[in-house]
Motif scaffolding. Sequence first.
Motif, short mmCIF file in Angstrom:
data_model
loop_
_atom_site.label_atom_id
_atom_site.label_comp_id
_atom_site.label_asym_id
_atom_site.label_seq_id
_atom_site.Cartn_x
_atom_site.Cartn_y
_atom_site.Cartn_z
N LEU A 229 106.44 18.47 94.14
CA LEU A 229 105.59 20.38 94.75
C LEU A 229 106.89 20.86 93.84
O LEU A 229 107.24 21.81 94.00
CB LEU A 229 105.97 20.14 96.43
N PHE A 230 107.55 20.17 93.10
CA PHE A 230 108.66 20.39 92.60
C PHE A 230 108.90 20.70 91.05
O PHE A 230 108.47 20.15 90.42
CB PHE A 230 110.23 19.34 92.28
N ASN A 231 109.29 21.95 91.13
CA ASN A 231 108.75 22.58 89.70
C ASN A 231 109.92 23.48 89.25
O ASN A 231 110.35 24.75 89.48
CB ASN A 231 107.76 24.00 90.05
N LYS A 232 110.90 23.01 88.15
CA LYS A 232 112.22 23.91 87.86
C LYS A 232 112.91 23.84 89.16
O LYS A 232 113.02 25.48 89.58
CB LYS A 232 111.96 24.76 86.87
N PRO A 233 113.62 23.34 90.39
CA PRO A 233 114.11 23.67 90.88
C PRO A 233 115.34 24.29 91.25
O PRO A 233 115.79 23.16 89.70
CB PRO A 233 114.55 22.07 92.07
N ASN A 234 115.93 24.46 91.23
CA ASN A 234 117.33 26.07 90.80
C ASN A 234 117.77 25.66 92.37
O ASN A 234 119.06 24.75 92.89
CB ASN A 234 116.93 26.62 90.51
N GLY A 235 118.20 26.89 93.14
CA GLY A 235 119.44 26.54 94.75
C GLY A 235 118.55 26.08 95.46
O GLY A 235 117.88 25.74 95.37
N VAL A 236 119.94 25.81 95.90
CA VAL A 236 119.68 24.29 97.08
C VAL A 236 120.54 24.58 98.07
O VAL A 236 121.55 25.28 97.79
CB VAL A 236 119.19 22.50 96.98
N ALA A 237 119.92 24.71 99.78
CA ALA A 237 120.39 25.28 100.91
C ALA A 237 120.31 24.48 101.81
O ALA A 237 119.16 23.90 102.28
CB ALA A 237 120.86 26.78 101.15
N VAL A 238 121.36 23.61 102.62
CA VAL A 238 121.16 22.52 104.10
C VAL A 238 121.58 23.91 105.36
O VAL A 238 122.48 24.51 105.43
CB VAL A 238 122.39 22.11 103.79
N TYR A 239 120.42 23.35 106.27
CA TYR A 239 120.28 24.76 107.36
C TYR A 239 120.59 23.71 108.59
O TYR A 239 120.42 22.72 108.70
CB TYR A 239 118.79 24.39 107.67
N ALA A 288 120.09 29.88 96.54
CA ALA A 288 119.50 29.68 98.15
C ALA A 288 120.54 30.29 98.66
O ALA A 288 122.19 28.89 98.19
CB ALA A 288 118.77 28.53 98.31
N ALA A 289 120.86 29.95 99.77
CA ALA A 289 122.15 30.42 100.89
C ALA A 289 121.77 30.48 102.28
O ALA A 289 120.83 31.21 101.91
CB ALA A 289 123.67 30.93 100.17
N ILE A 290 122.41 29.63 103.39
CA ILE A 290 122.38 29.87 104.79
C ILE A 290 123.36 30.56 105.52
O ILE A 290 124.84 30.16 105.34
CB ILE A 290 121.54 28.71 104.82
N SER A 291 123.16 31.76 106.46
CA SER A 291 124.29 32.08 107.00
C SER A 291 123.27 32.39 108.53
O SER A 291 122.18 33.07 108.55
CB SER A 291 124.42 33.61 106.09
N GLY A 292 123.72 31.65 109.54
CA GLY A 292 123.49 32.10 111.20
C GLY A 292 122.28 30.84 110.90
O GLY A 292 121.46 29.98 110.25
N ASN A 293 121.31 31.92 111.05
CA ASN A 293 119.32 31.35 111.21
C ASN A 293 118.26 31.96 109.98
O ASN A 293 117.41 32.48 110.36
CB ASN A 293 118.98 31.80 112.71
N TYR A 294 119.31 32.24 109.00
CA TYR A 294 118.39 33.16 108.28
C TYR A 294 118.63 32.48 106.38
O TYR A 294 119.78 32.32 106.18
CB TYR A 294 118.84 34.66 107.73
N LEU A 295 117.39 32.32 106.21
CA LEU A 295 117.63 31.92 104.33
C LEU A 295 117.45 32.68 103.71
O LEU A 295 116.81 33.88 103.94
CB LEU A 295 116.18 30.67 104.14
N TYR A 296 118.71 33.20 102.58
CA TYR A 296 118.21 34.10 101.54
C TYR A 296 118.65 33.64 100.44
O TYR A 296 118.59 32.72 99.79
CB TYR A 296 120.58 35.06 101.77
#
Length: 317
Positions: A229-239, A288-296
């Motif tokens: 499923l990886f296709n030029k992966p770029n941003g990453v964030a951890v919940y 990608a970034a995560i703040s609280g319960n939201y992914l941006y």
Amino acid sequence: MRNSFGLFVLGLALLINGCGGGGGGSSSSGSTTTSPSIFTTGKTMAYLRHLLFDGSYLYVVDSESLNTPNTYGHLRQFSSTTGSFVTTYENSSTNFEDVYSVTKFNSDLLISGSYVSGGGTIAQGVIKITNNSGNYSYTTFYSSSDSLYGLVADANYLYVANQSTNSIVVCNAANSCGTSITGTWVRPTGLAYDGSSYIYVTDYSPTSNKGLYKIKISDQSVTSVSSSLFNKPNGVAVYSSTGDVYVVNTGTSDTDSSVLKISSNGATISTFLDGSLTSSMLCKPVGAAISGNYLYISNGTCSANSAYANAVIKISL
């Protein structure tokens, strides 16, 4: 993300410690119910790159301007609650170029890229920006002519994705950047910290479907995560609430971008958002970034879903 609620299981190599390790688990193109919305846009933003949440603010970098393409980049600050514009971090006589990422390290605001004044390059590498009541000053935290991309920091170190040397450069608070971590990645791009033990690295040109790596901070050992499923992966964030990892696939065309969800143990990888669907609001996504319960997610430019180009979208987790 496909709207079908059916899941199909693909083979996935088992995760083991060590560079190029195999792993096991499953990949799935099944759907997740989400409701994306535009969080912020405008301010002539174009070609958005990575982003950062820090307390009351969201920081967004772009590489170019809609008004003057192929010229300068920007670092902008927005309210983390409303998405309203606050400020742009540059003086009238100074501009940024090739800006790709932003982070904070020991309260210092850092970007990867270069800044120029009077038509000449002043410094290139990792630049520290200081806000003196709206008058900004710039100093070089890490000088390098290499192609630097992702930035992230834990309590003690700054990590820099160096695409010229295919390594992760490690810097301490004294600006000493003598250590490099290498893996089987081809083009390290996005970086994320899980808040305790691991740094995650995306490989924009994955080899053998290995698009994500995790570095154990204590001994710098590297584990690879593989998926078709990886296709030029770029941003990453951890919940942090679940330990799940979200990876942005920029993709090779307007409609094959996506956001993947990877379980905390790496055993299950699924499509969280599918760029072929207009409802996903993805437009060549990058950061990608995560703040609280939201992914941006920060969008770039595209044709098929251009209504959401150069915007930051918000998704409930």
